[in-house]
Design a protein around this motif. Sequence first.
Motif, PDB file in Angstrom:
ATOM      1  N   THR A   1     -36.756  18.545  -3.097  1.00  0.00           N
ATOM      2  CA  THR A   1     -35.498  18.319  -3.804  1.00  0.00           C
ATOM      3  C   THR A   1     -35.686  17.194  -4.812  1.00  0.00           C
ATOM      4  O   THR A   1     -35.997  16.065  -4.452  1.00  0.00           O
ATOM      5  N   ILE A   2     -35.515  17.534  -6.081  1.00  0.00           N
ATOM      6  CA  ILE A   2     -35.594  16.542  -7.150  1.00  0.00           C
ATOM      7  C   ILE A   2     -34.176  16.059  -7.439  1.00  0.00           C
ATOM      8  O   ILE A   2     -33.276  16.862  -7.692  1.00  0.00           O
ATOM      9  N   SER A   3     -33.977  14.748  -7.390  1.00  0.00           N
ATOM     10  CA  SER A   3     -32.663  14.151  -7.626  1.00  0.00           C
ATOM     11  C   SER A   3     -32.720  13.286  -8.878  1.00  0.00           C
ATOM     12  O   SER A   3     -33.666  12.526  -9.064  1.00  0.00           O
ATOM     13  N   GLY A   4     -31.700  13.424  -9.684  1.00  0.00           N
ATOM     14  CA  GLY A   4     -31.545  12.546 -10.832  1.00  0.00           C
ATOM     15  C   GLY A   4     -30.259  11.746 -10.681  1.00  0.00           C
ATOM     16  O   GLY A   4     -29.185  12.325 -10.504  1.00  0.00           O
ATOM     17  N   ARG A   5     -30.361  10.424 -10.718  1.00  0.00           N
ATOM     18  CA  ARG A   5     -29.185   9.555 -10.573  1.00  0.00           C
ATOM     19  C   ARG A   5     -29.007   8.759 -11.867  1.00  0.00           C
ATOM     20  O   ARG A   5     -29.956   8.189 -12.392  1.00  0.00           O
ATOM     21  N   LEU A   6     -27.759   8.729 -12.333  1.00  0.00           N
ATOM     22  CA  LEU A   6     -27.434   8.040 -13.577  1.00  0.00           C
ATOM     23  C   LEU A   6     -26.462   6.908 -13.299  1.00  0.00           C
ATOM     24  O   LEU A   6     -25.464   7.092 -12.589  1.00  0.00           O
ATOM     25  N   GLN A   7     -26.763   5.751 -13.843  1.00  0.00           N
ATOM     26  CA  GLN A   7     -25.873   4.593 -13.714  1.00  0.00           C
ATOM     27  C   GLN A   7     -25.605   4.031 -15.106  1.00  0.00           C
ATOM     28  O   GLN A   7     -26.550   3.746 -15.848  1.00  0.00           O
ATOM     29  N   THR A   8     -24.324   3.901 -15.434  1.00  0.00           N
ATOM     30  CA  THR A   8     -23.933   3.298 -16.707  1.00  0.00           C
ATOM     31  C   THR A   8     -22.896   2.212 -16.442  1.00  0.00           C
ATOM     32  O   THR A   8     -22.253   2.179 -15.389  1.00  0.00           O
ATOM     33  N   VAL A   9     -22.728   1.346 -17.407  1.00  0.00           N
ATOM     34  CA  VAL A   9     -21.747   0.272 -17.291  1.00  0.00           C
ATOM     35  C   VAL A   9     -20.354   0.855 -17.480  1.00  0.00           C
ATOM     36  O   VAL A   9     -20.110   1.666 -18.369  1.00  0.00           O
TER      37      VAL A   9
END
Length: 845
Positions: free
Chosen positions: A259-267
């Motif tokens: 399982t490939i996971s992509g996590r995005l964090q922005t202000v």
Amino acid sequence: MLLLLTLPFIWWIKTRTAVGLSAPHLVVATIVRIAVIIFLALALAQPVWNRSGKWISVVYALDVSSSVDPDFVDTAIDWIAASSARGAPAHAGYVAFGGSARSVESAEAIRSVPVSADGADRSIDRSATNLETAVTQVLRTFDPRYLKRLVLISDGNENSGDIMKILGRAQEAGVRIFTMPATVRGAGDSWIETIDLPQGIREEEPILATVQVFSRVATTATIELLGDNAALETKAVDLQPGLNSIDFEIRLIGEGPVTISGRLQTVNDPFPQNDLLLQSITVGPQPRVLYVEGRPASAHYLYDALTSEGMEVKLGQVRDLPTSPEDYEQYDLVLISDVLRSRLNDAQMLSVLTWVRDSGGGFIFAGGESSYGEEGYSDTPIEETLPIWFRVNEKRKDLALVIVLDKSFSMVGPKIELSKEAAKAALDLLESTHRFGLVTFDHSPYWTVPLQLASNKNRINEYISTIIASAHTNIYPALEKAYETLVETEAEVRHVILLSDGKTYPDDYETLLGRMAEAEITVSSVAVGEEADRELLGNIADWGDGRSYFIRDAARVPQVFIEETQIASQSTLVEEPVETTITSPVEAFTGIDLMDAPSLKGYVSTQAKDTAEVLLESDAEAPILARWHYGLGKAAIFTSDVKNRWAADWIEWEGYGKFWSQLVRETMQRHSAEEIDFEIERAGDEAIVTVRTVTEEGVFRVGLEPRLEVIEPGGSGVVLEVNQVGPGTYQAKHPLLTSPDSPYLFRLSADDVDAQSRELFYPYTDEYRLYPPNTELLIAVSEQTGGKLLPEPEEIFDDYGEAASVPTSLWPFFASLALLGYLLDIAMRRAPWFWRYFSSSPSRG
């Protein structure tokens, strides 16, 4: 119409009546009764009068899906109410929609329409935007008698249905569609759109994963890529409005489902629900390569490059090449590099051919000095397997060959005798136009055979036979004497073979060999026995651009001399700087800047076969890299070498490892008797499963009867119906519900096919991808139907020169006239004063 047939009869009855009425009385009564019958007949005929007018039916359709800003919905409802009041249409309708649609009584009623995330209990499904469903509901809501206007208020980001499918019906119904873009929530939002990965990923393979991030605004973000929840790579990036591509170089450890996971964090993320994207892939085992190098001392260059690129490489000897095709099944590819034809037996070569042709094996042949023209692999199973011919119609090179032979005391016995035989064997290979010389040395050098044409071989052999061993070893003067003579000759190729079995005096060998190299005189060295100065002799070969040999058994000396003489005399060996040209850009070159690749220093001249695909060629248009399909497998040839002779600059080039690993992956065998392409893709809230099959003969297979089961996130299993939709192609569909962290598991099985499984994640609906309004679609919808984007209120209610044709039924009017006539008839019969007045009328005249 039958009633009208009674009219003559009614008139005839008047003349035959026995009632005591005056003639005028009878005429009037008969006329009234005839009129009643006519009116009744007309009423029964139900005539219709099409009235023409400017009446307008307006329906407002408001998008209340999750992607639309709630504040905008409130504002839009107020605008709808005001617009309807101002335009005062003959009819007004109101539709609220998302994934489903529903008509309501008023604009204000939209505020209280039931909504939900799944459309349960006839509520509006807010998890999707379906413009097709909205227009379908609107068409049911219109008053069909009037001019039709639809005001469609939406962000236009349909993720279910297709509005273009319903526009034809709308046009046929004469609907003008006016569109108004809705404000999308989450004004500063960003999310991961896709994670693009190459097909056929293998364990520990360096791969390029491209994460596509859509951002509504310019912002900074942190993107983390994980494999089975283990961190792979994290990047801080600057995002621009629109789609951003961010590349990650990763390796996946372990084979099987990952399982490939992509996590995005922005202000100040306004909508965190869409910050995670999950994707399931299947990782295959490491490629298994059998690498046989003819010069084992130089094998580490390619070996290290392939292993660093995630391959399992077995570095084998020539004897390790199997003689049975079945023994190759443990490998994905066999790579043979710079191996003399004489060192391979026919069974080994034939087994390579059979494995590639019949089992789909992968084969790469790399060149070198040992793989030349007619005396090499011409007319062998290796040539049959490869996409080139080794035989090239060229003359042998003009050659001046000098053998520098150690005749010191340590060479007494078999060594000196075998060395003399080796010199004779080398002479025997030369043509009469070639030049041959022999320098022997102990503590001093001697021209045993002065440099001369090789035409009188018997006399030269007599000189060679007179050599006897004596004194100590001193190499430098002998090499210098060979240099001084060769530098004065004009032969195309000038080559020295140096043989010694002991230590020598120190001297400035590097400077001497440098002068020889500048004069294009090459030097190869042969170290015989453990006492030989292997380090010096190896350096001499390196400085002299030749080959270095170490042999323990002097019996091999003649074979080495034969090899060296053949290499030096062959015209098919091109030893000069070579600029390569890309003739066919292919996937194997992806991410490699071949324009920046250094020059090669030589190659084997070959001729491409008619159906070969030449990928790289020399500046003389000779193949450098060529490939083709041979039977079920693939074969490729690299006519230069892979090590520190012709590819001396390539092995230092940063693209060396990637070039060879990608060529191996493109050429290697796919291990399966039946090739199965098992794909799962999501279309909205539906999974589409596609299975494609190819038989061993490379044709589509029919009648496979695959069995497909899906395990849902809750654990329940469902067997899907799989239908054949084309040659060798099968398909099934399955509805999906969102599940934050658990996948749908699809399992495929069939007779004679290995079971496979795939996972599909559906953590959130596409409605949570908060794109800006799709004004292009809204404009297209308006233009195709004669409407407008962002209309003024008066434009909505304009008749545009059209008129509504309202059908009015006339039967009630004629029925009323018939009733009045009937009542008049009764009144005339019941009112005597009327008839007295009527009777006295003539006398008053």
